[in-house]
Design a protein around this motif. Structure first.
Motif, PDB file in Angstrom:
ATOM      1  N   SER A 158       0.866  -1.211   0.147  1.00  0.00           N
ATOM      2  CA  SER A 158      -0.176  -0.141   0.260  1.00  0.00           C
ATOM      3  C   SER A 158       0.932   1.254  -0.047  1.00  0.00           C
ATOM      4  CB  SER A 158      -0.954   0.118   1.302  1.00  0.00           C
ATOM      5  OG  SER A 158      -0.223   0.368   2.365  1.00  0.00           O
ATOM      6  N   CYS A 159       0.457   2.398  -0.079  1.00  0.00           N
ATOM      7  CA  CYS A 159       1.017   3.577   0.190  1.00  0.00           C
ATOM      8  C   CYS A 159       1.790   3.880   1.053  1.00  0.00           C
ATOM      9  CB  CYS A 159       0.393   4.936  -0.620  1.00  0.00           C
ATOM     10  SG  CYS A 159      -0.452   5.732   1.070  1.00  0.00           S
ATOM     11  N   GLN A 160       1.510   3.518   2.211  1.00  0.00           N
ATOM     12  CA  GLN A 160       2.120   3.392   3.448  1.00  0.00           C
ATOM     13  C   GLN A 160       2.268   5.183   4.053  1.00  0.00           C
ATOM     14  OE1 GLN A 160       3.206   0.298   5.081  1.00  0.00           O
ATOM     15  NE2 GLN A 160       5.059  -0.012   3.976  1.00  0.00           N
ATOM     16  N   GLN A 161       1.777   5.788   3.322  1.00  0.00           N
ATOM     17  CA  GLN A 161       1.748   7.382   3.745  1.00  0.00           C
ATOM     18  C   GLN A 161       0.406   8.018   4.176  1.00  0.00           C
ATOM     19  OE1 GLN A 161       4.925   8.696   3.404  1.00  0.00           O
ATOM     20  NE2 GLN A 161       5.913   6.818   2.613  1.00  0.00           N
ATOM     21  N   CYS A 162      -0.535   7.408   3.576  1.00  0.00           N
ATOM     22  CA  CYS A 162      -1.901   8.299   3.628  1.00  0.00           C
ATOM     23  C   CYS A 162      -2.329   7.938   5.161  1.00  0.00           C
ATOM     24  CB  CYS A 162      -2.818   7.646   2.772  1.00  0.00           C
ATOM     25  SG  CYS A 162      -3.609   6.092   3.112  1.00  0.00           S
ATOM     26  N   ASP A 163      -3.724   8.496   5.679  1.00  0.00           N
ATOM     27  CA  ASP A 163      -3.969   8.611   6.813  1.00  0.00           C
ATOM     28  C   ASP A 163      -4.438   7.258   7.104  1.00  0.00           C
ATOM     29  OD1 ASP A 163      -6.025   8.830   4.865  1.00  0.00           O
ATOM     30  OD2 ASP A 163      -7.499  10.022   6.311  1.00  0.00           O
ATOM     31  N   GLN A 164      -4.949   6.539   6.202  1.00  0.00           N
ATOM     32  CA  GLN A 164      -5.554   5.227   6.440  1.00  0.00           C
ATOM     33  C   GLN A 164      -4.500   3.876   6.742  1.00  0.00           C
ATOM     34  OE1 GLN A 164      -8.671   4.623   7.052  1.00  0.00           O
ATOM     35  NE2 GLN A 164      -8.791   6.907   6.515  1.00  0.00           N
ATOM     36  N   CYS A 165      -3.358   4.189   5.947  1.00  0.00           N
ATOM     37  CA  CYS A 165      -2.135   3.191   6.242  1.00  0.00           C
ATOM     38  C   CYS A 165      -1.429   3.571   7.396  1.00  0.00           C
ATOM     39  CB  CYS A 165      -0.892   3.728   4.974  1.00  0.00           C
ATOM     40  SG  CYS A 165      -1.589   2.794   3.582  1.00  0.00           S
ATOM     41  N   ARG A 166      -1.392   5.060   7.632  1.00  0.00           N
ATOM     42  CA  ARG A 166      -0.770   5.178   9.063  1.00  0.00           C
ATOM     43  C   ARG A 166      -1.493   4.941  10.466  1.00  0.00           C
ATOM     44  NH1 ARG A 166       0.832  10.340   6.648  1.00  0.00           N
ATOM     45  NH2 ARG A 166      -0.978  11.323   7.929  1.00  0.00           N
ATOM     46  N   MET A 210      -7.812  -0.030   3.341  1.00  0.00           N
ATOM     47  CA  MET A 210      -8.587   1.164   2.767  1.00  0.00           C
ATOM     48  C   MET A 210      -7.703   2.244   2.579  1.00  0.00           C
ATOM     49  SD  MET A 210     -11.988   1.330   5.162  1.00  0.00           S
ATOM     50  CE  MET A 210     -11.304   1.191   6.819  1.00  0.00           C
ATOM     51  N   CYS A 211      -6.386   1.797   2.022  1.00  0.00           N
ATOM     52  CA  CYS A 211      -5.445   2.822   1.692  1.00  0.00           C
ATOM     53  C   CYS A 211      -5.990   3.805   0.525  1.00  0.00           C
ATOM     54  CB  CYS A 211      -4.143   2.210   0.905  1.00  0.00           C
ATOM     55  SG  CYS A 211      -3.036   3.200   0.082  1.00  0.00           S
ATOM     56  N   ARG A 212      -5.918   5.230   0.612  1.00  0.00           N
ATOM     57  CA  ARG A 212      -6.490   5.993  -0.367  1.00  0.00           C
ATOM     58  C   ARG A 212      -5.668   5.898  -1.640  1.00  0.00           C
ATOM     59  NH1 ARG A 212     -10.414   8.694   2.500  1.00  0.00           N
ATOM     60  NH2 ARG A 212      -9.669   9.118   4.750  1.00  0.00           N
ATOM     61  N   GLU A 213      -4.355   5.319  -1.858  1.00  0.00           N
ATOM     62  CA  GLU A 213      -3.860   5.146  -3.150  1.00  0.00           C
ATOM     63  C   GLU A 213      -4.105   3.838  -3.666  1.00  0.00           C
ATOM     64  OE1 GLU A 213      -1.644   7.410  -4.683  1.00  0.00           O
ATOM     65  OE2 GLU A 213      -2.440   8.929  -2.998  1.00  0.00           O
TER      66      GLU A 213
END
Ligand SMILES: [Zn+2]
Ligand SMILES: [Zn+2]
Length: 352
Positions: free
Chosen positions: A95-103, A109-112
């Motif tokens: 996953s992107c590992q950066q967005c609010d959901q990943c964090r 539910m990663c935004r990316e």
């Protein structure tokens, strides 16, 4: 790394042996030898290209996202796993590992958009991802879970998709001692929902259309059974439940189940139903009742589930099959002829 698996070449032909390359290890990659892989309904639907609304199936398609394995190699920057560790991989591998959901640990539910374990696209190379119906897989460190000691590896696989799909809403809606939980449908997901809800301390009611399934439901650990074809039983069960996990995988009328919810109760749909028949807003408005949905959980919650199951000795009922019988297993799963989940024993898959 050359490996062997089983792939669907198109929507019509049965799965067949397929030799392919796994990527060379990146710095943060873990390579596993796959020991067992659960068979999920998604595998069947994706192989047949049934889910065009989510994008077409990328052939050849190697399904499988309920993976149990052993680490055979690690990249130089891997910190969480070492060679020889018993591990697990579920429905997403990046996953992107950066967005609010990943964090906040909700990588599903990663935004990316998270990278699916199969029928996804690698974030760096855009290559099609191939799943667990294979001898080896390469996955980045953070997306590999620890298989706790004491959890039978031959039966743990289905926890990675079926299990977390029902565990996540139980946790979201704070199920614990004193909770009154209903489970609609006792298949792969439903039978795990019964065991997990009971394990969390809830009183569990199975709602089934068939009186013949009552004994089966009780054997799984249900305290009560409501036969939904009996008006009397449904009336007697009105307003008696706090949370209902609805595992029925096809479109259906949810109104009868809403009637079983107490004030502020919640009906959680976990299947891909598409449009459902209209329901009245009245019981929702009058009793602040909710109808919602839920996907799989994120990585921290999936690890929590594995640890919880090891502690409580909760496992699915599985029928172990060799890789060569996958097409029969698909056919039997399609007609509901499995109690309750198939698991492929990858020892059956040799290079020969
Ligand atoms: Zn699945
Ligand atoms: Zn993200």
């Amino acid at each position: 790394m050359k490996t062997i698996g089983y792939a669907a070449r198109d929507a019509q032909t049965p799965l067949a042996p397929y030799t392919f390359e796994r990527r060379a290890l990146r710095d943060n990659d873990v390579a596993l030898e796959i020991l067992y892989c659960g068979v999920c309904h998604s595998d069947l639907h994706q192989s047949r290209d049934d889910w065009k609304e989510w994008g077409p199936t990328l052939y050849p398609c190697v399904p499988g996202h309920e993976i149990i394995g052993q680490v055979v190699a690690v990249g130089p920057k891997v910190t969480r796993h070492k060679v020889g560790d018993a591990v697990a991989v579920g429905t997403i591998v990046d996953s992107c590992q950066q967005c609010d959901q990943c964090r906040r640990g909700e990588q599903q539910m990663c935004r990316e958009v998270p990278t699916l374990t199969y029928n996804g696209r690698d974030r760096l190379t855009c290559e099609t991802t191939h799943g667990g119906y294979s001898k080896h897989i390469v996955v980045r460190d953070e997306f590999v879970l620890r298989l706790p000691e004491g959890l039978d590896p031959s039966r743990a696989g289905p926890l990675l998709c079926a299990g977390i799909t029902v565990y996540s809403p139980l946790r979201t809606w704070n199920v614990g001692p004193g909770s009154r939980v209903g489970v609609v449908g006792i298949g792969g997901l439903g039978h795990l929902a019964v065991r997990l809800a009971a394990g969390l301390g809830a009183t569990v009611t199975v709602i089934t259309r068939s009186a013949a399934k009552a004994a089966e439901a009780r054997a799984l650990g249900a305290d009560h059974v409501i036969v939904s074809t009996s008006d009397e039983a449904m009336k007697a069960g009105a307003s008696s439940l706090d949370v209902i996990i609805d595992t029925v995988p096809v479109a259906h009328d949810v109104s009868p189940y809403v009637a079983l919810l107490d004030v502020e109760g919640v009906l959680v749909i976990v299947g891909n139903l598409g449009p459902v028949p209209a329901f009245s807003s009245l019981p929702l408005v009058l009793g602040r009742r909710r109808i919602t949905g839920s996907p799989v959980g994120g990585l921290p919650q999936t690890q929590e589930l594995l640890d919880f199951c090891a502690r409580k000795n909760i496992l699915p009922d599985c029928e172990i099959v060799p890789m060569q019988q996958i097409n029969e297993a698909f056919a039997r799963m399609d007609r509901g002829d499995v109690h309750y989940r198939f698991v492929i024993d990858m020892a059956s898959l040799t290079a020969a």
